[in-house]
Motif scaffolding. Sequence first.
Motif, mmCIF file in Angstrom:
data_model
loop_
_atom_site.group_PDB
_atom_site.id
_atom_site.type_symbol
_atom_site.label_atom_id
_atom_site.label_comp_id
_atom_site.label_asym_id
_atom_site.label_seq_id
_atom_site.Cartn_x
_atom_site.Cartn_y
_atom_site.Cartn_z
ATOM 1 N N LEU A 86 0.830 -1.203 0.000
ATOM 2 C CA LEU A 86 0.000 0.000 0.000
ATOM 3 C C LEU A 86 0.869 1.259 0.000
ATOM 4 O O LEU A 86 0.602 2.210 -0.744
ATOM 5 C CB LEU A 86 -0.924 -0.003 1.219
ATOM 6 C CG LEU A 86 -1.918 1.140 1.319
ATOM 7 C CD1 LEU A 86 -2.904 1.095 0.154
ATOM 8 C CD2 LEU A 86 -2.651 1.067 2.646
ATOM 9 N N GLY A 87 1.918 1.278 0.802
ATOM 10 C CA GLY A 87 2.836 2.418 0.824
ATOM 11 C C GLY A 87 3.528 2.611 -0.509
ATOM 12 O O GLY A 87 3.722 3.746 -0.962
ATOM 13 N N THR A 88 3.880 1.506 -1.156
ATOM 14 C CA THR A 88 4.493 1.593 -2.480
ATOM 15 C C THR A 88 3.539 2.221 -3.488
ATOM 16 O O THR A 88 3.928 3.079 -4.281
ATOM 17 C CB THR A 88 4.915 0.191 -2.958
ATOM 18 O OG1 THR A 88 5.836 -0.362 -2.019
ATOM 19 C CG2 THR A 88 5.541 0.239 -4.331
ATOM 20 N N PHE A 89 2.270 1.822 -3.447
ATOM 21 C CA PHE A 89 1.290 2.403 -4.355
ATOM 22 C C PHE A 89 1.059 3.890 -4.070
ATOM 23 O O PHE A 89 0.875 4.675 -4.994
ATOM 24 C CB PHE A 89 -0.029 1.632 -4.319
ATOM 25 C CG PHE A 89 0.020 0.323 -5.045
ATOM 26 C CD1 PHE A 89 0.701 0.189 -6.242
ATOM 27 C CD2 PHE A 89 -0.605 -0.788 -4.522
ATOM 28 C CE1 PHE A 89 0.756 -1.019 -6.914
ATOM 29 C CE2 PHE A 89 -0.556 -2.003 -5.186
ATOM 30 C CZ PHE A 89 0.116 -2.125 -6.376
ATOM 31 N N PHE A 90 1.067 4.282 -2.788
ATOM 32 C CA PHE A 90 0.931 5.703 -2.453
ATOM 33 C C PHE A 90 2.085 6.510 -3.038
ATOM 34 O O PHE A 90 1.892 7.591 -3.612
ATOM 35 C CB PHE A 90 0.881 5.920 -0.945
ATOM 36 C CG PHE A 90 -0.441 5.581 -0.312
ATOM 37 C CD1 PHE A 90 -1.617 5.620 -1.030
ATOM 38 C CD2 PHE A 90 -0.501 5.221 1.020
ATOM 39 C CE1 PHE A 90 -2.831 5.306 -0.448
ATOM 40 C CE2 PHE A 90 -1.715 4.909 1.615
ATOM 41 C CZ PHE A 90 -2.877 4.952 0.880
ATOM 42 N N LEU A 91 3.310 6.003 -2.868
ATOM 43 C CA LEU A 91 4.476 6.688 -3.435
ATOM 44 C C LEU A 91 4.380 6.768 -4.956
ATOM 45 O O LEU A 91 4.627 7.816 -5.561
ATOM 46 C CB LEU A 91 5.757 5.955 -3.042
ATOM 47 C CG LEU A 91 6.282 6.228 -1.651
ATOM 48 C CD1 LEU A 91 7.417 5.261 -1.337
ATOM 49 C CD2 LEU A 91 6.763 7.648 -1.528
ATOM 50 N N TRP A 92 4.037 5.674 -5.578
ATOM 51 C CA TRP A 92 3.966 5.617 -7.030
ATOM 52 C C TRP A 92 2.915 6.598 -7.551
ATOM 53 O O TRP A 92 3.148 7.313 -8.522
ATOM 54 C CB TRP A 92 3.653 4.195 -7.455
ATOM 55 C CG TRP A 92 4.078 3.813 -8.838
ATOM 56 C CD1 TRP A 92 4.699 4.594 -9.764
ATOM 57 C CD2 TRP A 92 3.913 2.548 -9.445
ATOM 58 N NE1 TRP A 92 4.927 3.887 -10.908
ATOM 59 C CE2 TRP A 92 4.454 2.622 -10.738
ATOM 60 C CE3 TRP A 92 3.366 1.348 -9.033
ATOM 61 C CZ2 TRP A 92 4.458 1.544 -11.612
ATOM 62 C CZ3 TRP A 92 3.375 0.280 -9.907
ATOM 63 C CH2 TRP A 92 3.919 0.373 -11.178
ATOM 64 N N PHE A 98 4.088 14.372 -9.297
ATOM 65 C CA PHE A 98 5.312 15.163 -9.164
ATOM 66 C C PHE A 98 6.159 15.131 -10.434
ATOM 67 O O PHE A 98 6.589 16.178 -10.924
ATOM 68 C CB PHE A 98 6.138 14.658 -7.983
ATOM 69 C CG PHE A 98 7.432 15.390 -7.817
ATOM 70 C CD1 PHE A 98 7.447 16.638 -7.212
ATOM 71 C CD2 PHE A 98 8.624 14.862 -8.277
ATOM 72 C CE1 PHE A 98 8.637 17.341 -7.068
ATOM 73 C CE2 PHE A 98 9.808 15.544 -8.135
ATOM 74 C CZ PHE A 98 9.819 16.785 -7.529
ATOM 75 N N ASN A 99 6.428 13.957 -10.961
ATOM 76 C CA ASN A 99 7.373 13.852 -12.080
ATOM 77 C C ASN A 99 6.889 14.552 -13.352
ATOM 78 O O ASN A 99 7.600 15.397 -13.887
ATOM 79 C CB ASN A 99 7.728 12.392 -12.341
ATOM 80 C CG ASN A 99 8.532 11.796 -11.206
ATOM 81 O OD1 ASN A 99 9.025 12.496 -10.344
ATOM 82 N ND2 ASN A 99 8.656 10.479 -11.194
ATOM 83 N N PRO A 100 5.693 14.247 -13.881
ATOM 84 C CA PRO A 100 5.243 15.015 -15.048
ATOM 85 C C PRO A 100 4.988 16.487 -14.704
ATOM 86 O O PRO A 100 5.209 17.361 -15.528
ATOM 87 C CB PRO A 100 3.937 14.333 -15.466
ATOM 88 C CG PRO A 100 4.008 12.974 -14.886
ATOM 89 C CD PRO A 100 4.795 13.119 -13.618
ATOM 90 N N GLY A 101 4.558 16.770 -13.481
ATOM 91 C CA GLY A 101 4.311 18.144 -13.072
ATOM 92 C C GLY A 101 5.576 18.966 -12.953
ATOM 93 O O GLY A 101 5.522 20.195 -12.943
ATOM 94 N N MET A 117 6.997 11.796 -21.324
ATOM 95 C CA MET A 117 8.188 10.962 -21.132
ATOM 96 C C MET A 117 8.469 10.744 -19.645
ATOM 97 O O MET A 117 8.873 9.654 -19.233
ATOM 98 C CB MET A 117 9.399 11.596 -21.811
ATOM 99 C CG MET A 117 9.361 11.508 -23.318
ATOM 100 S SD MET A 117 9.275 9.826 -23.942
ATOM 101 C CE MET A 117 10.834 9.186 -23.380
ATOM 102 N N ALA A 118 8.236 11.766 -18.826
ATOM 103 C CA ALA A 118 8.409 11.611 -17.378
ATOM 104 C C ALA A 118 7.413 10.594 -16.827
ATOM 105 O O ALA A 118 7.757 9.772 -15.972
ATOM 106 C CB ALA A 118 8.240 12.957 -16.684
#
Length: 134
Positions: A86-92, A98-101, A117-118
Amino acid sequence: LMTSIIYPVVVYWGWSGNGIFNYTENGEGKSIAGPGLLDFAGSGIVHLVGGIGALCGAIIVGPRKGRFDDNHDESFEAHNIPFCVLGTFFLWFGWYGFNPGSTAAMHDAETAYTAAMAAVNTTLAPCIAGGVVF
């Protein structure tokens, strides 16, 4: 020490345009090791400093007492696998914001392509890492 001295110095080296990782010579971006550093969203400097700091801390502290003794029977068991997943999915999920933003805009095709691409890299990197681990 880390946030007041070490991190600002390394950030200056990479992000100032005058540091050892990124400077301009005759109109061309350079560094001490070749082409100038292109640090998308600051991830390179942040993870460089954090990783080196963690390595130094692990070397200084060392392994847990009795961790590598042959006569020690205690095995390492996972605490709560569903919470880890669950924590992994929250981070993902957060990384997709964050990354495309981090492109800071999607007003034309070029910036939208960079954001796409991000997002693709955000999807593929954990998949490859999972494949390598298992």
